[in-house]
Design an enzyme around this catalytic site. Sequence first.
Site, PDB file in Angstrom:
ATOM      1  N   ASP A  21       0.742  -1.101   0.037  1.00 37.30           N
ATOM      2  CA  ASP A  21       0.561   0.033   0.122  1.00 37.30           C
ATOM      3  C   ASP A  21       0.390   1.414   0.274  1.00 37.30           C
ATOM      4  OD1 ASP A  21      -2.427   1.691   0.111  1.00 37.30           O
ATOM      5  OD2 ASP A  21      -3.019   0.922   2.247  1.00 37.30           O
ATOM      6  N   HIS A  38       2.783   3.521  -9.201  1.00 40.20           N
ATOM      7  CA  HIS A  38       2.871   2.026  -8.766  1.00 40.20           C
ATOM      8  C   HIS A  38       3.321   1.343 -10.449  1.00 40.20           C
ATOM      9  CE1 HIS A  38      -1.636   2.203  -7.723  1.00 40.20           C
ATOM     10  NE2 HIS A  38      -2.031   2.722  -8.343  1.00 40.20           N
ATOM     11  N   GLU A  68     -12.327  -5.046  -4.424  1.00 43.82           N
ATOM     12  CA  GLU A  68     -12.747  -3.663  -4.368  1.00 43.82           C
ATOM     13  C   GLU A  68     -11.994  -2.434  -5.488  1.00 43.82           C
ATOM     14  OE1 GLU A  68     -14.338  -6.046  -1.889  1.00 43.82           O
ATOM     15  OE2 GLU A  68     -12.349  -5.545  -1.107  1.00 43.82           O
ATOM     16  N   LEU A 132      11.137 -20.021  -3.174  1.00 40.95           N
ATOM     17  CA  LEU A 132      10.625 -19.282  -2.905  1.00 40.95           C
ATOM     18  C   LEU A 132       9.220 -18.855  -3.690  1.00 40.95           C
ATOM     19  CD1 LEU A 132       9.938 -15.990  -0.835  1.00 40.95           C
ATOM     20  CD2 LEU A 132       9.465 -16.084  -3.417  1.00 40.95           C
ATOM     21  N   ARG A 189       2.194  -4.576   6.692  1.00 39.10           N
ATOM     22  CA  ARG A 189       1.397  -3.623   5.718  1.00 39.10           C
ATOM     23  C   ARG A 189       2.265  -2.461   5.599  1.00 39.10           C
ATOM     24  NH1 ARG A 189      -5.207  -2.520   4.941  1.00 39.10           N
ATOM     25  NH2 ARG A 189      -4.524  -0.605   3.073  1.00 39.10           N
TER      26      ARG A 189
HETATM   27  C1  IPE Z   1      -1.066   0.382  -3.110  1.00 36.37           C
HETATM   28  O1  IPE Z   1      -1.418   1.673  -3.424  1.00 36.37           O
HETATM   29  C2  IPE Z   1      -1.540  -0.574  -4.958  1.00 36.37           C
HETATM   30  C3  IPE Z   1      -3.032  -0.419  -4.926  1.00 36.37           C
HETATM   31  C4  IPE Z   1      -4.034  -0.929  -4.007  1.00 36.37           C
HETATM   32  C5  IPE Z   1      -3.268  -0.946  -6.355  1.00 36.37           C
HETATM   33  P1  IPE Z   1      -2.199   2.158  -3.239  1.00 36.37           P
HETATM   34  O2  IPE Z   1      -2.389   2.848  -5.417  1.00 36.37           O
HETATM   35  O3  IPE Z   1      -3.976   2.128  -3.108  1.00 36.37           O
HETATM   36  O4  IPE Z   1      -1.966   4.167  -2.607  1.00 36.37           O
HETATM   37  P2  IPE Z   1      -2.051   5.417  -1.965  1.00 36.37           P
HETATM   38  O5  IPE Z   1      -2.839   4.311  -0.517  1.00 36.37           O
HETATM   39  O6  IPE Z   1      -3.120   5.513  -2.316  1.00 36.37           O
HETATM   40  O7  IPE Z   1      -1.293   6.226  -1.478  1.00 36.37           O
HETATM   41  C1  IPE Z   2      -5.398  -2.712  -0.158  1.00 37.59           C
HETATM   42  O1  IPE Z   2      -5.068  -1.278  -0.370  1.00 37.59           O
HETATM   43  C2  IPE Z   2      -5.602  -3.521  -1.183  1.00 37.59           C
HETATM   44  C3  IPE Z   2      -4.047  -3.797  -2.375  1.00 37.59           C
HETATM   45  C4  IPE Z   2      -2.929  -2.460  -1.888  1.00 37.59           C
HETATM   46  C5  IPE Z   2      -4.177  -3.964  -3.591  1.00 37.59           C
HETATM   47  P1  IPE Z   2      -6.156  -0.118  -0.563  1.00 37.59           P
HETATM   48  O2  IPE Z   2      -5.954   0.854  -0.927  1.00 37.59           O
HETATM   49  O3  IPE Z   2      -7.367  -0.675  -1.690  1.00 37.59           O
HETATM   50  O4  IPE Z   2      -7.073  -0.697   0.762  1.00 37.59           O
HETATM   51  P2  IPE Z   2      -7.622   0.710   1.326  1.00 37.59           P
HETATM   52  O5  IPE Z   2      -9.071   1.422   0.627  1.00 37.59           O
HETATM   53  O6  IPE Z   2      -7.044   1.880   1.757  1.00 37.59           O
HETATM   54  O7  IPE Z   2      -8.437   0.118   2.453  1.00 37.59           O
HETATM   55 MG    MG Z   3      -4.216   2.367  -0.604  1.00 41.14          MG
END
Ligand code: IPE
Ligand code: IPE
Ligand code: MG
Length: 245
Positions: A21, A38, A68, A132, A189
């Site tokens: 995340d 990303h 989601e 792995l 996380r």
């Molecule tokens: C995690 O990073 C990647 C995915 C959920 C696909 P985010 O895209 O959620 O990054 P933030 O949370 O907006 O910073």
């Molecule tokens: C969780 O991250 C999903 C992934 C890292 C792929 P999100 O950024 O989607 O989660 P929320 O919305 O903050 O809970």
């Molecule tokens: Mg996120």
Amino acid sequence: MSLESKVRGRYIPKHIAIILDGNGRWAKKRNMPRNLGHKRGTLNLKNITIACNVLGIKALSVYAFSTENWKRPKEEVDYLMELPKQFTEDYKGQFKENDIRVMFSGRRDRMSKVNYDLMLEIEEKTKDREGLILNVCFDYGSHFEITEAVKQIAKDVKDNNVDISDINEDMIASNLYTKELPPLDLMIRTSGEQRISNFLLWQLAYSELYFTKKFWPEFSKKELLKALDNFQNRDRKFGGLKEKK
Ligand code: IPE
Ligand code: IPE
Ligand code: MG
């Protein structure tokens, strides 16, 4: 002694999971588009996978796209859907050198044909590797996974292959994507959020949880070692009493 040798001298978890995340916030902080976050996150996944393999971790489950995440703007979803291909094309050579096996967990019915075929191909090509296991959770949601397991067991009962009294915890576990993987020791996380967001709910029963403020693209090998060191200093009791050392 270096942190790495300290970590290597103690119990190395067999299975760790990471909620990748903070890609978007990492990019925003640098005035870059989210998709660049990303991209950097994908590069980091390669580095951390190899680092885990070298440390002797058996399985690494990563949350790359949730059931989601389809709610995000189309442009971002489209970019995220291209990542499995980019990831495998860019790193397949290095994964081969490191004997890394790749599997995907999640819904396949909403994948493009390109991703669907690619997932089968890479799973088939890497299935006999002994390093792995990288378990990429993509269009993954724990509620969906458990619902599918319930449906499968209900079907087995209906077809008279299973008696209701024989349904047990092992049978449920053997209907989850993670059936071949060791129990989950540690869940990490990144990005400072302290929630699970529908990831591996069943598997988490006795995992240790580790939250770090680092965004995923900046979660380096050093941060991984810090997480492992922290894990190795916990008392895992599994409901029992602390063992005397
Ligand atoms: C995690 O990073 C990647 C995915 C959920 C696909 P985010 O895209 O959620 O990054 P933030 O949370 O907006 O910073
Ligand atoms: C969780 O991250 C999903 C992934 C890292 C792929 P999100 O950024 O989607 O989660 P929320 O919305 O903050 O809970
Ligand atoms: Mg996120």
